[in-house]
Design an enzyme around this catalytic site. Structure first.
Site, PDB file in Angstrom:
ATOM      1  N   ASP A  28      -7.746  14.555  -1.324  1.00 21.40           N
ATOM      2  CA  ASP A  28      -7.984  14.414  -2.765  1.00 21.40           C
ATOM      3  C   ASP A  28      -9.440  14.711  -3.087  1.00 21.40           C
ATOM      4  O   ASP A  28     -10.341  14.182  -2.421  1.00 21.40           O
ATOM      5  CB  ASP A  28      -7.715  12.966  -3.207  1.00 21.40           C
ATOM      6  CG  ASP A  28      -6.249  12.707  -3.508  1.00 21.40           C
ATOM      7  OD1 ASP A  28      -5.439  13.629  -3.343  1.00 21.40           O
ATOM      8  OD2 ASP A  28      -5.930  11.571  -3.914  1.00 21.40           O
ATOM      9  N   LYS A  79      -2.513  17.727  -9.380  1.00 23.45           N
ATOM     10  CA  LYS A  79      -1.474  16.779  -9.790  1.00 23.45           C
ATOM     11  C   LYS A  79      -1.112  16.957 -11.257  1.00 23.45           C
ATOM     12  O   LYS A  79      -1.980  17.128 -12.106  1.00 23.45           O
ATOM     13  CB  LYS A  79      -1.963  15.339  -9.575  1.00 23.45           C
ATOM     14  CG  LYS A  79      -2.011  14.916  -8.109  1.00 23.45           C
ATOM     15  CD  LYS A  79      -2.291  13.425  -8.008  1.00 23.45           C
ATOM     16  CE  LYS A  79      -2.646  13.000  -6.596  1.00 23.45           C
ATOM     17  NZ  LYS A  79      -1.501  13.006  -5.678  1.00 23.45           N
ATOM     18  N   GLY A 116      -4.311   4.538  -3.298  1.00 18.70           N
ATOM     19  CA  GLY A 116      -5.478   3.820  -3.796  1.00 18.70           C
ATOM     20  C   GLY A 116      -5.626   2.420  -3.244  1.00 18.70           C
ATOM     21  O   GLY A 116      -6.427   1.641  -3.737  1.00 18.70           O
ATOM     22  N   GLY A 127      -2.256   5.452   1.063  1.00 15.92           N
ATOM     23  CA  GLY A 127      -2.835   4.322   1.790  1.00 15.92           C
ATOM     24  C   GLY A 127      -3.427   4.672   3.139  1.00 15.92           C
ATOM     25  O   GLY A 127      -3.858   3.789   3.880  1.00 15.92           O
ATOM     26  N   SER A 172      -8.012   8.330  -1.676  1.00 13.32           N
ATOM     27  CA  SER A 172      -9.254   7.581  -1.840  1.00 13.32           C
ATOM     28  C   SER A 172      -9.939   7.314  -0.504  1.00 13.32           C
ATOM     29  O   SER A 172     -11.138   7.068  -0.461  1.00 13.32           O
ATOM     30  CB  SER A 172      -8.936   6.248  -2.513  1.00 13.32           C
ATOM     31  OG  SER A 172      -7.963   6.425  -3.519  1.00 13.32           O
TER      32      SER A 172
END
Lengths: 299, 197
Positions: free
Chosen positions: A29, A86, A158, A219, A241
Site C-alpha cells: 500500500d 482501490k 489496519g 493485518g 499499514s
C-alpha cells in the site's frame, strides 16, 4: 515470419495472467509517489494506491474513497512495476476512472467505505483485472463469478493483527480441500449452501485450487506473518499499514519481500527479522467493536 | 533430463507444470547449490525489479552462479518475459541487474499498461505451421540484436522470440496456454547440449 497483429485485450486469460506474474511477491500500500519508489526499491511486485493506509482510515474515521487521480498519475509515473488502486465496493464509476488513468488492476476493497451494500461491480465489463477480498470460499467464488481475476483474504486491514487473514485463508483453503473429497452428487447442495456458482464449484472440486491467484491481505505486519500466510498456501501477500506505519519502512519492506520468497527457510526468516525496529503499533482484532470491522463489508 | 525453474518470484509453477506435461523432471530452484546437476534452466515471468532485489545482496547469490553455468558450461537457459530481460545485455533506460549474456537490447513494458496486454496468434516457423497462442502481459520487446542471434518470431516491427546458441527468449508466456511447443523446442536444445557433453 512477420505477423499481422490481431490483439485481443481484456480477455479472461490476459486478466488472470497479470496476477500469475505477481505470485510469490509482495504488493504494498502506498499513498504517494515517494512511498511508491521506496516500495519498488525494496522489491515490491506492485503497489496499491489509496488515499490513506487502513490504520489511518481507522483512526480518522469518515468516508474513505478512491485516491485523487493526480496522486495516482504521479505514482504511475514514478515506478515501473504494476500500479493497482482501490475503488469502493460497488462504485463502478471509480473503477471506470481508475481504468482510464491506466492503472493495471483495481482492488474493489472493503477498506474503503462501500458505495453499494447490495451489489458488487460487474468486473467482466472492464478491460483491466480486478482483485477482491473474501472471508470464505463462497464469497471468493461469487467475486470470481462477477469477473474478479485475482482474490485475496480480507483479513482485518489496519490492525497489524494477522489472526483474521489466517482465519480467512484457512477457511478458503480448508473448504477447497473438503470439496476435492466430495462425491459429485453433493456438489449442487454445497454450491447452494455457500452461495457459489455451481460451475465454479465443479471446477474447484476437480482442480483442488481456486481458478485464480489467491493472495493474503489484512493485518500482515512482519516477515514471519508473510511466511506464515505463504506456508498456509496463499500465492503472495499484500502489506498495507504494516510497512509505512512501522519505524523503518525500507528495511521492513525488504525483509517482508525476502520472507515471502524464502518462506520455508527459518534461517533466512530469522536473519531478515533481526533489528527491524518498531513494528506498527497494531490493534487486537478482538478489541474491535462490530462496526469497526472492515471484513464484514461486502458479502 | 532434469530442468530447473528459477523460483524466486513469478509464474514458476506454471513452467514446472508444462515441463512435467512434456515428461521431464522439473525442479524449483531458489539457491545456487540447486543449479548443480541441471541440464537446463527456465527463468519465468515475474517482476524483474523485484527479483533483482532478491539477488543483489548476497542472500541469494544465485545470479553469479547462473552466469557462470552459462558462460563456462553453456547451460541451456530459456527466459520468458522477465527472463528475457535478465538474459539481455542491454535494457533500455534501466540500470537494473542482469546476466548480460545474450546479445540483445530489450525494452521493458513496451506495450504500455495492463489494458494494452493482449493475446494473439503468432506465426512461428520453427514451431510448425499452426500459429502459436501468444499471451503478452506488460511485455517487453527485443529492439536490437547482434549477429549471433537468430530471430524466431516478430510481432509487427518488434522481435518477440529469439535464440543465441543455448539461450532462448520469448516476450510472451507459453506456460499459461497449454501449448507445449515452445517448451518442446527448448527441451530439444537441452537434449542437443546434453549429447555434446
Amino acid at each position: 515470419m512477420s505477423t499481422v497483429i490481431t490483439p485481443r485485450t481484456g480477455t479472461r486469460l490476459v486478466k488472470e495472467a497479470l496476477a500469475q506474474m505477481l505470485k510469490g511477491g509482495v504488493i504494498m500500500d502506498v499513498v504517494n509517489a515517494e512511498q511508491a519508489k521506496i516500495a519498488e526499491e525494496a522489491g515490491a511486485v506492485a503497489v496499491m494506491a489509496l488515499e490513506r493506509v487502513p490504520a489511518d482510515i481507522r483512526a480518522d474515521g469518515g468516508v474513505a474513497r478512491m485516491s485523487d487521480p493526480e496522486l495516482i498519475i504521479q505514482i504511475i509515473e514514478s515506478v515501473s512495476i504494476p500500479v493497482m488502486a482501490k475503488a469502493r465496493i460497488g462504485h463502478f464509476v471509480e473503477a471506470q476512472i481508475l481504468e482510464s488513468l491506466g492503472v493495471d488492476c483495481v482492488d474493489e476493497s472493503e477498506v474503503l467505505t462501500p458505495a453499494d451494500e447490495e451489489f458488487h461491480i460487474d468486473k467482466n465489463a472492464f478491460t483491466i483485472p480486478f482483485v477482491c477480498g473474501a472471508k470464505n470460499l463462497g464469497e471468493a467464488l461469487r467475486r470470481i463469478g462477477e469477473g474478479a481475476a485475482m482474490m485475496r483474504t480480507k483479513g482485518e486491514a489496519g490492525t497489524g493483527d494477522v489472526v483474521e487473514a489466517v482465519r480467512h485463508a484457512r477457511a478458503i483453503l480448508g473448504e477447497i480441500r473438503k470439496l476435492t473429497a466430495m462425491p459429485k452428487e453433493e456438489l449442487m447442495s454445497y454450491a447452494k449452501n455457500i452461495g457459489a456458482p455451481y460451475e465454479l464449484i465443479v471446477k474447484v472440486a476437480a482442480e483442488g485450487k481456486l481458478p485464480v491467484v489467491n493472495f493474503a491481505a489484512g493485518g500482515i505486519a512482519t516477515p514471519a506473518d508473510a511466511a506464515l500466510m505463504m506456508q498456509l498456501g496463499v500465492d503472495g501477500v499484500f502489506v498495507g499499514s504494516g510497512i509505512f506505519k512501522s519505524g523503518n519502512p525500507m528495511q521492513r519492506a525488504q525483509a517482508i519481500v525476502k520472507a515471502t520468497t524464502f518462506y520455508k527457510d527459518p534461517e533466512v526468516l530469522a536473519k531478515v527479522s533481526r533489528n527491524l525496529g518498531e513494528a506498527m503499533v497494531g490493534r487486537n482484532c478482538r478489541d474491535l467493536a462490530p462496526a469497526e470491522t472492515l471484513a464484514s463489508r461486502g458479502w | 533430463m532434469i530442468v530447473g525453474v528459477l523460483a524466486l518470484q513469478g509464474d514458476f509453477a506454471e513452467h514446472i507444470n508444462m515441463l512435467t506435461a512434456c515428461g521431464v523432471k522439473a525442479v524449483a530452484v531458489r539457491y545456487a547449490a540447486e543449479l548443480d546437476g541441471l541440464d537446463g534452466l527456465i527463468i519465468p515471468g515475474g517482476e524483474s525489479t523485484a527479483v533483482d532485489k532478491l539477488t543483489d545482496d548476497g542472500s541469494a547469490p544465485i545470479f553469479s552462479a547462473i552466469k557462470e553455468k552459462i558462460t563456462q558450461q553453456q547451460l541451456p537457459v530459456y527466459g520468458t518475459c522477465m527472463g528475457s530481460i535478465f538474459l539481455a545485455k542491454d535494457i533500455e533506460g534501466s540500470r537494473q541487474g542482469r546476466l548480460a549474456v545474450m546479445d540483445v537490447k530489450v525494452k521493458r513494458n513496451a506495450f504500455g499498461p495492463q489494458r494494452r496486454s493482449f493475446e494473439t496468434d503468432l506465426a512461428i516457423a520453427a514451431l510448425g505451421e499452426e500459429p502459436f497462442p501468444a499471451v503478452f502481459i506488460r511485455a517487453p520487446l527485443i529492439t536490437e540484436c547482434g549477429l549471433g542471434v537468430e530471430i524466431l518470431a516478430r510481432l509487427n516491427e518488434g522481435i518477440v522470440m529469439a535464440r543465441q546458441s543455448n539461450l532462448l527468449v520469448t516476450a510472451f508466456h507459453p506456460e499459461i496456454t497449454g501449448d507445449l511447443r515452445v517448451h518442446r523446442y527448448f527441451l530439444d536444445m537441452v537434449e542437443g547440449h546434453k549429447r555434446l557433453c
